[in-house]
Motif scaffolding. Structure first.
Motif, PDB file in Angstrom:
ATOM      1  N   MET A 102       0.822  -1.211   0.000  1.00 52.12           N
ATOM      2  CA  MET A 102       0.000   0.000   0.000  1.00 52.12           C
ATOM      3  C   MET A 102       0.855   1.259   0.000  1.00 52.12           C
ATOM      4  SD  MET A 102      -3.444  -0.732   2.239  1.00 52.12           S
ATOM      5  CE  MET A 102      -2.603  -0.751   3.790  1.00 52.12           C
ATOM      6  N   GLU A 103       1.971   1.231   0.715  1.00 46.61           N
ATOM      7  CA  GLU A 103       2.859   2.395   0.722  1.00 46.61           C
ATOM      8  C   GLU A 103       3.485   2.614  -0.652  1.00 46.61           C
ATOM      9  OE1 GLU A 103       5.515   1.615   3.984  1.00 46.61           O
ATOM     10  OE2 GLU A 103       4.255   2.760   5.362  1.00 46.61           O
ATOM     11  N   ASN A 104       3.849   1.536  -1.324  1.00 48.30           N
ATOM     12  CA  ASN A 104       4.377   1.661  -2.686  1.00 48.30           C
ATOM     13  C   ASN A 104       3.306   2.213  -3.627  1.00 48.30           C
ATOM     14  OD1 ASN A 104       6.862   0.668  -1.920  1.00 48.30           O
ATOM     15  ND2 ASN A 104       6.373  -1.425  -2.485  1.00 48.30           N
ATOM     16  N   ASP A 105       2.090   1.723  -3.505  1.00 53.48           N
ATOM     17  CA  ASP A 105       0.985   2.231  -4.327  1.00 53.48           C
ATOM     18  C   ASP A 105       0.737   3.706  -4.054  1.00 53.48           C
ATOM     19  OD1 ASP A 105       0.687  -0.313  -5.338  1.00 53.48           O
ATOM     20  OD2 ASP A 105      -1.095  -0.792  -4.122  1.00 53.48           O
ATOM     21  N   TYR A 106       0.817   4.095  -2.784  1.00 55.33           N
ATOM     22  CA  TYR A 106       0.578   5.489  -2.410  1.00 55.33           C
ATOM     23  C   TYR A 106       1.627   6.405  -3.035  1.00 55.33           C
ATOM     24  CZ  TYR A 106      -0.058   9.637   0.451  1.00 55.33           C
ATOM     25  OH  TYR A 106      -0.263  10.933   0.870  1.00 55.33           O
ATOM     26  N   GLN A 107       2.890   5.990  -2.959  1.00 59.73           N
ATOM     27  CA  GLN A 107       3.951   6.799  -3.551  1.00 59.73           C
ATOM     28  C   GLN A 107       3.761   6.937  -5.063  1.00 59.73           C
ATOM     29  OE1 GLN A 107       6.225   8.590  -1.983  1.00 59.73           O
ATOM     30  NE2 GLN A 107       5.355   7.895  -0.050  1.00 59.73           N
ATOM     31  N   GLN A 108       3.387   5.837  -5.712  1.00 56.00           N
ATOM     32  CA  GLN A 108       3.167   5.875  -7.154  1.00 56.00           C
ATOM     33  C   GLN A 108       1.975   6.762  -7.492  1.00 56.00           C
ATOM     34  OE1 GLN A 108       5.172   4.472  -9.493  1.00 56.00           O
ATOM     35  NE2 GLN A 108       3.930   5.611 -10.942  1.00 56.00           N
ATOM     36  N   MET A 109       0.913   6.672  -6.698  1.00 55.37           N
ATOM     37  CA  MET A 109      -0.265   7.504  -6.947  1.00 55.37           C
ATOM     38  C   MET A 109       0.044   8.983  -6.733  1.00 55.37           C
ATOM     39  SD  MET A 109      -3.337   5.203  -5.331  1.00 55.37           S
ATOM     40  CE  MET A 109      -4.575   6.467  -5.504  1.00 55.37           C
TER      41      MET A 109
ATOM     42  N   HIS B  18      -0.341  11.684  -9.624  1.00 52.83           N
ATOM     43  CA  HIS B  18      -1.214  12.829  -9.416  1.00 52.83           C
ATOM     44  C   HIS B  18      -0.475  14.138  -9.678  1.00 52.83           C
ATOM     45  CE1 HIS B  18      -4.582  15.102  -8.016  1.00 52.83           C
ATOM     46  NE2 HIS B  18      -3.926  15.604  -6.981  1.00 52.83           N
ATOM     47  N   ALA B  19       0.796  14.202  -9.280  1.00 54.96           N
ATOM     48  CA  ALA B  19       1.584  15.407  -9.522  1.00 54.96           C
ATOM     49  C   ALA B  19       1.903  15.569 -11.005  1.00 54.96           C
ATOM     50  CB  ALA B  19       2.868  15.361  -8.710  1.00 54.96           C
ATOM     51  N   ALA B  20       2.107  14.454 -11.692  1.00 58.34           N
ATOM     52  CA  ALA B  20       2.501  14.516 -13.101  1.00 58.34           C
ATOM     53  C   ALA B  20       1.318  14.787 -14.022  1.00 58.34           C
ATOM     54  CB  ALA B  20       3.185  13.221 -13.504  1.00 58.34           C
ATOM     55  N   LYS B  21       0.244  14.033 -13.862  1.00 52.31           N
ATOM     56  CA  LYS B  21      -0.856  14.169 -14.816  1.00 52.31           C
ATOM     57  C   LYS B  21      -2.228  14.274 -14.167  1.00 52.31           C
ATOM     58  CE  LYS B  21      -1.010   9.225 -15.345  1.00 52.31           C
ATOM     59  NZ  LYS B  21      -0.677   8.085 -16.122  1.00 52.31           N
ATOM     60  N   GLY B  22      -2.299  14.063 -12.866  1.00 56.87           N
ATOM     61  CA  GLY B  22      -3.574  14.128 -12.168  1.00 56.87           C
ATOM     62  C   GLY B  22      -4.262  12.771 -12.146  1.00 56.87           C
ATOM     63  N   LEU B  23      -5.040  12.563 -11.123  1.00 56.58           N
ATOM     64  CA  LEU B  23      -5.801  11.328 -10.985  1.00 56.58           C
ATOM     65  C   LEU B  23      -7.251  11.593 -11.350  1.00 56.58           C
ATOM     66  CD1 LEU B  23      -4.479  10.004  -7.548  1.00 56.58           C
ATOM     67  CD2 LEU B  23      -3.897   9.144  -9.801  1.00 56.58           C
ATOM     68  N   SER B  24      -7.928  10.552 -11.781  1.00 55.88           N
ATOM     69  CA  SER B  24      -9.347  10.721 -12.090  1.00 55.88           C
ATOM     70  C   SER B  24     -10.149  10.982 -10.815  1.00 55.88           C
ATOM     71  CB  SER B  24      -9.888   9.479 -12.807  1.00 55.88           C
ATOM     72  OG  SER B  24      -9.755   8.348 -11.976  1.00 55.88           O
ATOM     73  N   ASN B  25      -9.720  10.398  -9.695  1.00 60.75           N
ATOM     74  CA  ASN B  25     -10.372  10.629  -8.409  1.00 60.75           C
ATOM     75  C   ASN B  25      -9.294  10.860  -7.350  1.00 60.75           C
ATOM     76  OD1 ASN B  25     -12.022  10.779  -6.223  1.00 60.75           O
ATOM     77  ND2 ASN B  25     -12.857   8.717  -6.410  1.00 60.75           N
ATOM     78  N   PRO B  26      -8.981  12.120  -7.042  1.00 60.59           N
ATOM     79  CA  PRO B  26      -7.926  12.410  -6.072  1.00 60.59           C
ATOM     80  C   PRO B  26      -8.239  11.927  -4.655  1.00 60.59           C
ATOM     81  CG  PRO B  26      -8.574  14.403  -7.239  1.00 60.59           C
ATOM     82  CD  PRO B  26      -9.498  13.319  -7.664  1.00 60.59           C
ATOM     83  N   LEU B  27      -9.486  11.624  -4.359  1.00 63.85           N
ATOM     84  CA  LEU B  27      -9.832  11.118  -3.033  1.00 63.85           C
ATOM     85  C   LEU B  27      -9.237   9.738  -2.778  1.00 63.85           C
ATOM     86  CD1 LEU B  27     -13.538  12.224  -2.639  1.00 63.85           C
ATOM     87  CD2 LEU B  27     -11.542  13.144  -1.496  1.00 63.85           C
ATOM     88  N   GLU B  28      -8.833   9.056  -3.829  1.00 62.58           N
ATOM     89  CA  GLU B  28      -8.196   7.750  -3.659  1.00 62.58           C
ATOM     90  C   GLU B  28      -6.929   7.868  -2.818  1.00 62.58           C
ATOM     91  OE1 GLU B  28      -7.560   6.015  -7.483  1.00 62.58           O
ATOM     92  OE2 GLU B  28      -9.693   5.853  -7.898  1.00 62.58           O
ATOM     93  N   LEU B  29      -6.226   8.998  -2.941  1.00 60.53           N
ATOM     94  CA  LEU B  29      -5.036   9.223  -2.113  1.00 60.53           C
ATOM     95  C   LEU B  29      -5.413   9.238  -0.641  1.00 60.53           C
ATOM     96  CD1 LEU B  29      -3.190  11.997  -4.122  1.00 60.53           C
ATOM     97  CD2 LEU B  29      -2.380   9.701  -3.684  1.00 60.53           C
ATOM     98  N   ARG B  30      -6.481   9.922  -0.296  1.00 62.34           N
ATOM     99  CA  ARG B  30      -6.926   9.987   1.093  1.00 62.34           C
ATOM    100  C   ARG B  30      -7.340   8.619   1.593  1.00 62.34           C
ATOM    101  NH1 ARG B  30     -12.067  13.518   2.366  1.00 62.34           N
ATOM    102  NH2 ARG B  30     -10.820  15.058   1.279  1.00 62.34           N
ATOM    103  N   TRP B  31      -8.086   7.902   0.781  1.00 62.45           N
ATOM    104  CA  TRP B  31      -8.559   6.572   1.185  1.00 62.45           C
ATOM    105  C   TRP B  31      -7.384   5.633   1.444  1.00 62.45           C
ATOM    106  CZ3 TRP B  31     -12.352   6.449  -3.474  1.00 62.45           C
ATOM    107  CH2 TRP B  31     -13.444   7.279  -3.205  1.00 62.45           C
ATOM    108  N   LEU B  32      -6.409   5.670   0.551  1.00 61.30           N
ATOM    109  CA  LEU B  32      -5.249   4.796   0.700  1.00 61.30           C
ATOM    110  C   LEU B  32      -4.432   5.179   1.938  1.00 61.30           C
ATOM    111  CD1 LEU B  32      -3.746   2.422  -0.463  1.00 61.30           C
ATOM    112  CD2 LEU B  32      -2.515   3.987  -1.958  1.00 61.30           C
TER     113      LEU B  32
END
Length: 86
Positions: free
Chosen positions: A23-30, A34-48
């Protein structure tokens, strides 16, 4: 659609450790994505991030439950001393 919570209570200690690492690896990648191109749902960062905190909390709860009475007494003394310093 609501995201279902991670069931950390029924996991073994090994599962908790491997799960938090992935999960920590996924969080860093997300965060990078998100910084490079943005996520479709930025709340996923909070959930993770909150799921990671749930895993760490459960691991600490198990660690405290496995302590001997002497270790618990020492822990209580340390906490009291820290409170007095502040």
């Amino acid at each position: 659609m609501a995201k279902e919570k991670l069931d950390v209570v029924n996991m073994t200690d090994v599962d908790l450790q491997s799960n938090v690492t992935s999960m920590e690896n996924d969080y860093q990648q997300m965060k990078f994505d998100h910084a490079a191109k943005g996520l479709s749902n930025p709340l996923e960062l909070r959930w993770l991030r909150r799921d990671i905190a749930r895993v760490y909390t459960e691991a600490r709860k198990r660690e405290i439950a496995a302590m001997t009475p002497e270790e618990l007494e020492l822990r209580t003394k340390l906490r009291t001393r820290r409170r007095r310093q502040n």
